[in-house]
Write a protein that holds these residues in place. Structure first.
Motif, mmCIF file in Angstrom:
data_model
loop_
_atom_site.group_PDB
_atom_site.id
_atom_site.type_symbol
_atom_site.label_atom_id
_atom_site.label_comp_id
_atom_site.label_asym_id
_atom_site.label_seq_id
_atom_site.Cartn_x
_atom_site.Cartn_y
_atom_site.Cartn_z
ATOM 1 N N LEU A 162 0.971 -1.277 -0.075
ATOM 2 C CA LEU A 162 0.079 0.131 0.228
ATOM 3 C C LEU A 162 0.640 1.220 -0.074
ATOM 4 N N ALA A 163 2.061 1.262 0.588
ATOM 5 C CA ALA A 163 2.834 2.438 0.663
ATOM 6 C C ALA A 163 3.488 2.529 -0.591
ATOM 7 N N ALA A 164 3.932 1.546 -1.447
ATOM 8 C CA ALA A 164 4.304 1.762 -2.670
ATOM 9 C C ALA A 164 3.535 2.187 -3.699
ATOM 10 N N LEU A 165 2.246 1.611 -3.553
ATOM 11 C CA LEU A 165 1.110 2.354 -4.419
ATOM 12 C C LEU A 165 0.882 3.757 -3.900
ATOM 13 N N THR A 166 0.938 4.067 -2.741
ATOM 14 C CA THR A 166 0.835 5.341 -2.724
ATOM 15 C C THR A 166 1.847 6.370 -3.229
ATOM 16 N N ARG A 167 3.272 5.860 -3.296
ATOM 17 C CA ARG A 167 4.329 6.660 -3.929
ATOM 18 C C ARG A 167 4.183 6.579 -5.333
ATOM 19 N N ALA A 168 3.709 5.526 -5.718
ATOM 20 C CA ALA A 168 3.601 5.235 -7.460
ATOM 21 C C ALA A 168 2.714 6.186 -7.748
ATOM 22 N N ARG A 169 1.323 6.464 -7.206
ATOM 23 C CA ARG A 169 0.541 7.356 -7.468
ATOM 24 C C ARG A 169 1.158 8.963 -7.571
ATOM 25 N N GLN A 170 1.900 9.207 -6.685
ATOM 26 C CA GLN A 170 2.685 10.506 -6.309
ATOM 27 C C GLN A 170 3.712 10.678 -7.451
ATOM 28 N N VAL A 171 4.555 9.474 -8.032
ATOM 29 C CA VAL A 171 5.328 9.528 -9.225
ATOM 30 C C VAL A 171 4.606 9.673 -10.570
ATOM 31 N N GLN A 172 3.273 9.192 -10.555
ATOM 32 C CA GLN A 172 2.477 9.373 -11.787
ATOM 33 C C GLN A 172 2.102 10.765 -11.846
ATOM 34 N N GLU A 173 1.809 11.545 -10.773
ATOM 35 C CA GLU A 173 1.148 12.974 -10.814
ATOM 36 C C GLU A 173 2.561 13.881 -11.162
ATOM 37 N N LEU A 174 3.751 13.333 -10.721
ATOM 38 C CA LEU A 174 4.952 14.098 -10.792
ATOM 39 C C LEU A 174 5.347 14.270 -12.396
ATOM 40 N N SER A 175 5.216 12.667 -12.932
ATOM 41 C CA SER A 175 5.424 12.674 -14.211
ATOM 42 C C SER A 175 4.706 13.606 -15.143
ATOM 43 N N GLU A 176 3.313 13.842 -14.876
ATOM 44 C CA GLU A 176 2.169 14.492 -15.717
ATOM 45 C C GLU A 176 2.814 15.800 -15.860
ATOM 46 N N LEU A 177 3.429 16.267 -14.732
ATOM 47 C CA LEU A 177 4.001 17.795 -14.477
ATOM 48 C C LEU A 177 5.023 17.813 -15.243
ATOM 49 N N VAL A 178 6.075 17.043 -14.878
ATOM 50 C CA VAL A 178 7.628 17.558 -15.536
ATOM 51 C C VAL A 178 8.071 16.493 -16.697
ATOM 52 N N GLY A 179 7.196 15.545 -16.799
ATOM 53 C CA GLY A 179 7.680 14.825 -18.131
ATOM 54 C C GLY A 179 8.468 13.431 -17.487
ATOM 55 N N ALA A 180 8.263 12.386 -18.315
ATOM 56 C CA ALA A 180 8.675 11.151 -17.727
ATOM 57 C C ALA A 180 10.277 10.918 -17.968
ATOM 58 N N THR A 181 10.945 12.024 -18.757
ATOM 59 C CA THR A 181 12.170 11.951 -18.984
ATOM 60 C C THR A 181 13.084 12.423 -17.414
ATOM 61 N N ALA A 182 12.426 13.125 -16.834
ATOM 62 C CA ALA A 182 12.879 13.730 -15.510
ATOM 63 C C ALA A 182 12.812 12.921 -14.304
ATOM 64 N N LEU A 183 12.330 11.478 -14.296
ATOM 65 C CA LEU A 183 12.344 10.842 -13.523
ATOM 66 C C LEU A 183 13.325 10.099 -13.076
ATOM 67 N N THR A 184 13.692 9.759 -11.935
ATOM 68 C CA THR A 184 14.818 8.671 -11.716
ATOM 69 C C THR A 184 14.321 7.365 -11.899
ATOM 70 N N ASP A 185 15.510 6.557 -11.861
ATOM 71 C CA ASP A 185 15.186 5.102 -11.957
ATOM 72 C C ASP A 185 14.466 4.523 -11.026
ATOM 73 N N THR A 186 14.551 5.204 -9.791
ATOM 74 C CA THR A 186 13.581 4.629 -8.585
ATOM 75 C C THR A 186 12.392 5.073 -8.813
ATOM 76 N N ASP A 187 12.042 6.357 -9.325
ATOM 77 C CA ASP A 187 10.704 6.592 -9.629
ATOM 78 C C ASP A 187 10.063 5.849 -10.760
ATOM 79 N N ARG A 188 10.917 5.422 -11.809
ATOM 80 C CA ARG A 188 10.337 4.506 -12.770
ATOM 81 C C ARG A 188 9.987 3.147 -12.576
ATOM 82 N N SER A 189 10.904 2.635 -11.322
ATOM 83 C CA SER A 189 10.464 1.287 -10.890
ATOM 84 C C SER A 189 9.078 1.427 -10.127
ATOM 85 N N TYR A 190 8.784 2.587 -9.604
ATOM 86 C CA TYR A 190 7.431 2.659 -8.909
ATOM 87 C C TYR A 190 6.287 2.445 -9.811
#
Length: 455
Positions: free
Chosen positions: A375-403
């Motif tokens: 559940l904690a990982a899914l919460t973080r994944a949802r935050q990363v998805q929102e971040l991706s929509e703001l800054v673009g997928a290319t700005a994500l770290t490898d850890t963000d992509r794993s989420y």
């Protein structure tokens, strides 16, 4: 009139929708059972809703269509409505009043019990404990249903809540303990009723299921009665015969609308959204009949399913249900649009009693830790998805992509399940581990090192 002494009168003053107003009576009490005799030996049945001086308001279970006040005779029995209770209900298909729909004889029992019953006395209650396993991964792993719990299912219009409720009724077990299911279909279409009967035929044939079917074209009063019959049957199976009983009731929104219709016919002042002001206490009088009793081996577990009108979780029916119950399973329109079944949103869903039914000695030693980490990982994944929509997928770290990869794996490998697929708890937990191991080990900080070392 003294209790238990029937009195027959001929004084029907008014017919109003499903209600009949009878004058010239005395000693009549609330909830009294009534038999109504019409010409040509036709007989109907009713319950006293209100009594004041010499006037009684009676709800007619079969409806008032075709009744003539001048020729109608009303017999007040002096007793509440009762039904036979016992193992005879298992394997039977009946309507919302308990009359057989399967072509068999009337249901017989070793005793009779009042349909309205009463909530369990808190002094007698044992805390809910031990799991009821549904065979559905999203429930068993993350929102475990516990024996004696009331856990509602909140659906949006058009989503498969009936399919999931039926699947749970067909698959649920109590880990080898004596187990039965009582299924109450409330306000179903004829097509839905046929689907439920077919889906539950195997469990019914095995003598593990009592099925009550109320359809949308049945009298509205029967819809109010159906869940009360289901709970009365379940209480006797649990607390007299020592069985763990799961009661599935769907759709409780249809029940609340029937209550609203009867309230309007009575001329009561409406409250929020035109529902009666006593909707909360009425729902509580049903939901609080489940639980466990000290010194007795059985339990009644309740899974009421309801549709949120307009998808509004603050609508009175889901809102009040949420106050009374111990968690909720919430459907997601987004998951449904992606073709995921069952479309349960893990981050909106919650079982407040999960720790009483899962973990060491109950399910698996790793269950609670894995569920919390997922559940904690899914919460973080949802935050990363929102971040991706703001800054673009290319700005994500490898850890963000794993989420993000974890979220996709959760949806496709864990949450997605066939409507006839019964997963064991070991299969469910192994799938949860496979999803979690998409993350770097350093991200799994909620799982003890000893558990993680074996993976």
């Amino acid at each position: 009139m003294s209790a238990g002494v029937p009195v027959e009168v001929m004084g029907v003053r008014e017919l109003r929708g499903p209600l009949m107003v009878v004058s010239g009576v005395s000693g009549v009490t609330w909830d009294e059972y009534v038999t109504i005799r019409l010409p040509e030996n036709e007989q109907r049945h009713g319950l006293v809703l209100d009594a004041d001086h010499d006037v009684a308001v009676v709800e007619v279970l079969e409806g008032t269509a075709g009744m003539n006040p001048a020729t109608t005779r009303v017999a007040f029995t002096g007793e509440p409505l009762t039904i036979p209770v016992g193992l005879g209900w298992l394997g039977r298909v009946c309507n919302g009043r308990g009359a057989p729909l399967d072509g068999g004889p009337p249901v017989f029992g070793d005793s009779r019990a009042a349909v309205n019953g009463a909530p369990l006395n808190p002094v007698w209650r044992d805390p809910p404990a031990e799991p009821v396993l549904t065979g559905v991964s999203a429930i068993d792993a993350l929102t475990t249903l516990v024996r004696g719990q009331k856990l509602p299912l909140f659906s949006l219009p058009g989503l498969p809540q009936l399919e999931l409720a039926t699947q749970i009724a067909a698959q649920a077990t109590a880990s080898g303990a004596p187990f039965s299911v009582v299924f109450a279909g409330i306000g179903l279409t004829n097509a839905d009723a046929a689907f439920v009967e077919a889906a539950l035929d195997e469990r019914s044939a095995a003598g593990e299921l009592a099925l009550l079917i109320n359809t949308a074209d049945d009298p509205v009063i029967e819809r109010v009665l159906t869940p009360r019959l289901a709970l009365t049957i379940a209480e006797h199976l649990a607390f007299t015969h020592g069985r763990h009983v799961l009661v599935v009731m769907t759709d409780m929104t249809s029940y609340a609308e029937a209550l609203r219709e009867v309230s309007a016919a009575r001329g009561e002042i409406p409250a929020r959204r035109s529902y009666p002001g006593y909707l909360y206490s009425d729902l509580a009088s049903l939901y609080e009949r489940c639980g466990r009793i000290k010194g007795r081996p059985g339990s009644v577990t309740l899974l009421p399913a309801l549709t949120m009108p307009g998808g509004d979780i603050t609508h009175p029916v889901p809102d009040l249900t949420g106050y009374i119950t111990e968690g909720q399973l919430v459907f997601s329109a987004g998951l449904h649009a992606l073709g995921v079944y069952p479309p349960i949103d893990p981050l909106q869903s919650l079982s407040r009693l999960m720790r009483h039914g899962a973990g060491p000695g109950r399910t698996r030693d790793d269950h609670l830790d894995v569920a919390a980490q997922l559940l904690a990982a899914l919460t973080r994944a949802r935050q990363v998805q929102e971040l991706s929509e703001l800054v673009g997928a290319t700005a994500l770290t490898d850890t963000d992509r794993s989420y993000l990869e974890l979220e996709g794996a959760f949806r496709e490998e864990f949450a997605r399940q066939r409507s006839d697929e019964h997963r064991s708890l070991d299969d469910t937990m192994d799938r949860a581990w496979q999803v979690l191991l998409r993350l770097p080990r350093r991200e799994l900080g909620m799982i003890p090192a000893a558990l993680l070392a074996g993976r």
